[in-house]
Design a protein around this motif. Structure first.
Motif, PDB file in Angstrom:
ATOM      1  N   GLN A   1     -12.594  30.413  68.994  1.00  0.00           N
ATOM      2  CA  GLN A   1     -11.488  30.097  68.090  1.00  0.00           C
ATOM      3  C   GLN A   1     -10.146  30.435  68.742  1.00  0.00           C
ATOM      4  OE1 GLN A   1     -11.507  29.381  63.986  1.00  0.00           O
ATOM      5  NE2 GLN A   1     -10.229  28.214  65.388  1.00  0.00           N
ATOM      6  N   PHE A   2     -10.080  31.597  69.417  1.00  0.00           N
ATOM      7  CA  PHE A   2      -8.850  31.966  70.125  1.00  0.00           C
ATOM      8  C   PHE A   2      -8.510  30.916  71.193  1.00  0.00           C
ATOM      9  CE2 PHE A   2      -9.284  36.867  69.436  1.00  0.00           C
ATOM     10  CZ  PHE A   2      -8.924  36.698  68.109  1.00  0.00           C
ATOM     11  N   TRP A   3      -9.541  30.466  71.916  1.00  0.00           N
ATOM     12  CA  TRP A   3      -9.321  29.468  72.974  1.00  0.00           C
ATOM     13  C   TRP A   3      -8.759  28.176  72.386  1.00  0.00           C
ATOM     14  CZ3 TRP A   3     -12.728  25.053  74.077  1.00  0.00           C
ATOM     15  CH2 TRP A   3     -12.350  24.356  75.231  1.00  0.00           C
ATOM     16  N   MET A   4      -9.324  27.744  71.260  1.00  0.00           N
ATOM     17  CA  MET A   4      -8.838  26.521  70.632  1.00  0.00           C
ATOM     18  C   MET A   4      -7.388  26.674  70.161  1.00  0.00           C
ATOM     19  SD  MET A   4     -12.124  24.917  68.570  1.00  0.00           S
ATOM     20  CE  MET A   4     -12.907  26.396  67.969  1.00  0.00           C
TER      21      MET A   4
ATOM     22  N   LEU B   1     -19.824  27.109  62.381  1.00  0.00           N
ATOM     23  CA  LEU B   1     -18.970  25.923  62.411  1.00  0.00           C
ATOM     24  C   LEU B   1     -18.120  25.886  63.676  1.00  0.00           C
ATOM     25  CD1 LEU B   1     -17.809  25.827  58.673  1.00  0.00           C
ATOM     26  CD2 LEU B   1     -19.491  24.338  59.785  1.00  0.00           C
ATOM     27  N   ILE B   2     -17.619  27.034  64.100  1.00  0.00           N
ATOM     28  CA  ILE B   2     -16.800  27.088  65.315  1.00  0.00           C
ATOM     29  C   ILE B   2     -17.642  26.779  66.546  1.00  0.00           C
ATOM     30  CG2 ILE B   2     -15.473  28.615  66.824  1.00  0.00           C
ATOM     31  CD1 ILE B   2     -14.666  30.140  64.213  1.00  0.00           C
ATOM     32  N   ASN B   3     -18.750  27.496  66.705  1.00  0.00           N
ATOM     33  CA  ASN B   3     -19.560  27.337  67.918  1.00  0.00           C
ATOM     34  C   ASN B   3     -20.220  25.964  68.002  1.00  0.00           C
ATOM     35  OD1 ASN B   3     -18.993  29.912  68.934  1.00  0.00           O
ATOM     36  ND2 ASN B   3     -20.684  30.844  67.790  1.00  0.00           N
ATOM     37  N   GLU B   4     -20.787  25.505  66.891  1.00  0.00           N
ATOM     38  CA  GLU B   4     -21.446  24.201  66.904  1.00  0.00           C
ATOM     39  C   GLU B   4     -20.441  23.054  66.992  1.00  0.00           C
ATOM     40  OE1 GLU B   4     -24.890  23.236  66.742  1.00  0.00           O
ATOM     41  OE2 GLU B   4     -25.053  25.304  67.469  1.00  0.00           O
ATOM     42  N   GLY B   5     -19.202  23.314  66.573  1.00  0.00           N
ATOM     43  CA  GLY B   5     -18.171  22.281  66.645  1.00  0.00           C
ATOM     44  C   GLY B   5     -17.454  22.210  67.979  1.00  0.00           C
ATOM     45  N   LEU B   6     -17.770  23.124  68.886  1.00  0.00           N
ATOM     46  CA  LEU B   6     -17.040  23.190  70.147  1.00  0.00           C
ATOM     47  C   LEU B   6     -17.180  21.926  71.003  1.00  0.00           C
ATOM     48  CD1 LEU B   6     -15.159  25.197  71.506  1.00  0.00           C
ATOM     49  CD2 LEU B   6     -17.121  26.093  72.775  1.00  0.00           C
TER      50      LEU B   6
ATOM     51  N   ASN C   1     -28.028  40.088  67.246  1.00  0.00           N
ATOM     52  CA  ASN C   1     -27.799  38.716  67.706  1.00  0.00           C
ATOM     53  C   ASN C   1     -26.639  38.057  66.970  1.00  0.00           C
ATOM     54  OD1 ASN C   1     -29.779  38.866  69.609  1.00  0.00           O
ATOM     55  ND2 ASN C   1     -31.279  37.661  68.489  1.00  0.00           N
ATOM     56  N   THR C   2     -26.490  38.367  65.695  1.00  0.00           N
ATOM     57  CA  THR C   2     -25.389  37.789  64.925  1.00  0.00           C
ATOM     58  C   THR C   2     -24.050  38.320  65.410  1.00  0.00           C
ATOM     59  OG1 THR C   2     -26.819  37.517  62.988  1.00  0.00           O
ATOM     60  CG2 THR C   2     -24.448  37.496  62.602  1.00  0.00           C
ATOM     61  N   TRP C   3     -24.009  39.592  65.758  1.00  0.00           N
ATOM     62  CA  TRP C   3     -22.770  40.188  66.273  1.00  0.00           C
ATOM     63  C   TRP C   3     -22.328  39.477  67.543  1.00  0.00           C
ATOM     64  CZ3 TRP C   3     -18.447  42.302  65.494  1.00  0.00           C
ATOM     65  CH2 TRP C   3     -17.786  43.067  66.456  1.00  0.00           C
ATOM     66  N   ARG C   4     -23.267  39.191  68.443  1.00  0.00           N
ATOM     67  CA  ARG C   4     -22.932  38.469  69.667  1.00  0.00           C
ATOM     68  C   ARG C   4     -22.439  37.052  69.333  1.00  0.00           C
ATOM     69  NH1 ARG C   4     -24.255  39.528  74.593  1.00  0.00           N
ATOM     70  NH2 ARG C   4     -25.121  37.471  75.072  1.00  0.00           N
ATOM     71  N   TYR C   5     -23.094  36.407  68.397  1.00  0.00           N
ATOM     72  CA  TYR C   5     -22.717  35.041  68.029  1.00  0.00           C
ATOM     73  C   TYR C   5     -21.302  35.013  67.453  1.00  0.00           C
ATOM     74  CZ  TYR C   5     -23.554  30.253  66.323  1.00  0.00           C
ATOM     75  OH  TYR C   5     -23.507  28.902  66.102  1.00  0.00           O
ATOM     76  N   ILE C   6     -20.971  35.999  66.620  1.00  0.00           N
ATOM     77  CA  ILE C   6     -19.639  36.067  66.022  1.00  0.00           C
ATOM     78  C   ILE C   6     -18.583  36.379  67.080  1.00  0.00           C
ATOM     79  CG2 ILE C   6     -18.197  37.425  64.447  1.00  0.00           C
ATOM     80  CD1 ILE C   6     -20.661  37.624  62.602  1.00  0.00           C
ATOM     81  N   LYS C   7     -18.911  37.244  68.028  1.00  0.00           N
ATOM     82  CA  LYS C   7     -17.957  37.534  69.107  1.00  0.00           C
ATOM     83  C   LYS C   7     -17.644  36.276  69.915  1.00  0.00           C
ATOM     84  CE  LYS C   7     -19.663  41.080  71.392  1.00  0.00           C
ATOM     85  NZ  LYS C   7     -19.657  42.211  72.386  1.00  0.00           N
TER      86      LYS C   7
END
Length: 399
Positions: A223-226, A286-291, A211-217
């Motif tokens: 991050q790339f999109w931003m 931080l990236i996902n929750e900050g989106l 699950n962590t691997w999916r979350y990091i992907k």
């Protein structure tokens, strides 16, 4: 007590939920007799009526069939946990408000009905657990003087695809001895021929790593999109270029809200396990929750939100789902309530008195944001600006 003395093949604690019920249906569809024990009386009544309490592809006809045949029954009676040889525990394993894992969720569920457990049972932990919870459960049951076996066999399904993946995916099976491993393997061969044996602690980490691997992907894609957005470039075009007939980049996802009941929570469980020394996992969080906040900041740079009605399309945590748990669409809604003149939310799968029908949202909104990529939004008929970070409208993802 020998196995032939049990009245049923399996009983599932938490059996009317989104993990337990598909498992029960799958087992019953293979001819096993299954009891679903759940404290939610409404869900129990719904299941016993042969009706699904939530959406799950392919489940409706199967549930009607197995309940009518008596192979699947639901109950609120805790004594039912002693009726079957195989006792499967499927309960939520959350993190608290400080992002600490709840180590006692599974032991508490067993303690509440421990007096009804029977000698000779195989207790199968199905929930994603913090490493060491299997051992903790073994100690608990041993301290009660119970002659039962314990195995950890994590669920691996994607919500909505359970009744395909339970039969198609390999099943990880972990226990302390070869004999208990063999018992668990025999049971899950009712569903799949592909069994992967591990030690319990290995299996606990395997599920958290997955699950962590999916979350990091997802965080990487976000991050790339931003980055692309900040330079005025369309990430969808860039992603297409690098993934087109190029297998080493084929698993790069599109951007979008990475949420739901598992990925964030399990990443934080893994961080806690490693003494909160998990820079990669915390960065992903931080990236996902900050989106949502990033998205609104981009909208503010393009629009006068304070004078606009914004329509949020989709409140589920993923497309095609009726599950709102931990959906970042709700965080987006909170931010827009502060920034926009008015915020309207809609979802074709979720019933909520706060929501507005899609037709009304399309009529009243000045700006539309696709927060969940439901298929109903692929061909929107509107002249309003549509913000689509998922790329489902095929109009690019530059915001």
């Amino acid at each position: 007590m020998q196995a032939h003395q049990f009245r049923r093949d399996a009983v599932i604690i938490g059996g009317c939920g989104r993990v337990g019920l598909p498992l029960g249906i799958a087992l019953a569809s293979r001819g096993l007799t299954v009891t679903l024990y759940d404290i939610n009386a409404t869900a129990v009544d719904t299941v016993n009526a042969g009706v699904m309490p939530f959406a799950e592809e392919g489940a409706d006809p199967l549930l009607a069939e197995v309940t009518a045949a008596g192979r699947l029954v639901a109950t609120t009676d805790p004594a039912s946990v002693g009726s079957a040889e195989h006792l499967i525990v499927v309960v939520g394993t959350p993190v608290d408000e400080h992002l600490n894992p709840d180590l006692g969720a599974v032991p508490r569920a067993l303690e509440q009905c421990v007096e009804h457990l029977a000698p000779g049972q195989l207790v199968i932990l199905r929930s994603t657990v913090y490493p060491g919870v299997t051992a903790l459960t073994e100690k608990l049951l041993s301290s009660k003087g119970l002659a039962v076996d314990v195995a950890f066999c994590p669920e691996r399904i994607a919500e909505g695809k359970a009744l395909t993946e339970l039969f198609d995916l390999p099943q990880i099976v972990a226990a302390r001895t070869p004999e208990v491993t063999a018992r668990a393997e025999k049971f899950f061969r009712n569903l799949t021929d592909q069994i992967v044996p591990l030690e319990p602690e290995e299996a606990e980490l395997a599920k958290l790593f997955t699950n962590t691997w999916r979350y990091i992907k997802f965080a990487t894609a976000n991050q790339f999109w931003m980055m692309a957005n900040d330079f005025g470039l369309d990430f969808a075009r860039i992603r297409h270029a690098i993934t087109f007939d190029y297998p080493r980049a084929a698993d790069l996802p599109m951007p979008g809200f990475a949420a739901g009941p598992c990925l964030f929570k399990d990443t934080m469980q893994l961080a806690a396990f490693n003494r909160n020394n998990f820079v990669l996992g915390h960065s992903a969080m931080l990236i996902n929750e900050g989106l949502p906040l990033y998205l609104v900041s981009r909208l503010e740079s393009r629009f006068d939100l304070s004078s606009m009605t914004v329509g949020v399309l989709g409140m589920a945590f993923k497309g095609g789902s009726d599950d709102p748990r931990e959906s970042l669409a709700y965080k987006l809604r909170k931010i827009l309530l502060l920034k926009a003149r008015e915020t309207l939310c809609t979802d074709p799968y979720i019933s909520d008195e706060r929501f507005t029908p899609l037709e009304e949202v399309l009529e009243r909104a000045d700006l539309l944001v696709i927060a969940s990529p439901h298929p109903e939004y692929r061909d929107l008929d509107t002249e309003r600006p549509v913000i689509d970070m998922w790329g489902i409208t095929r109009q690019g993802v530059l915001v």
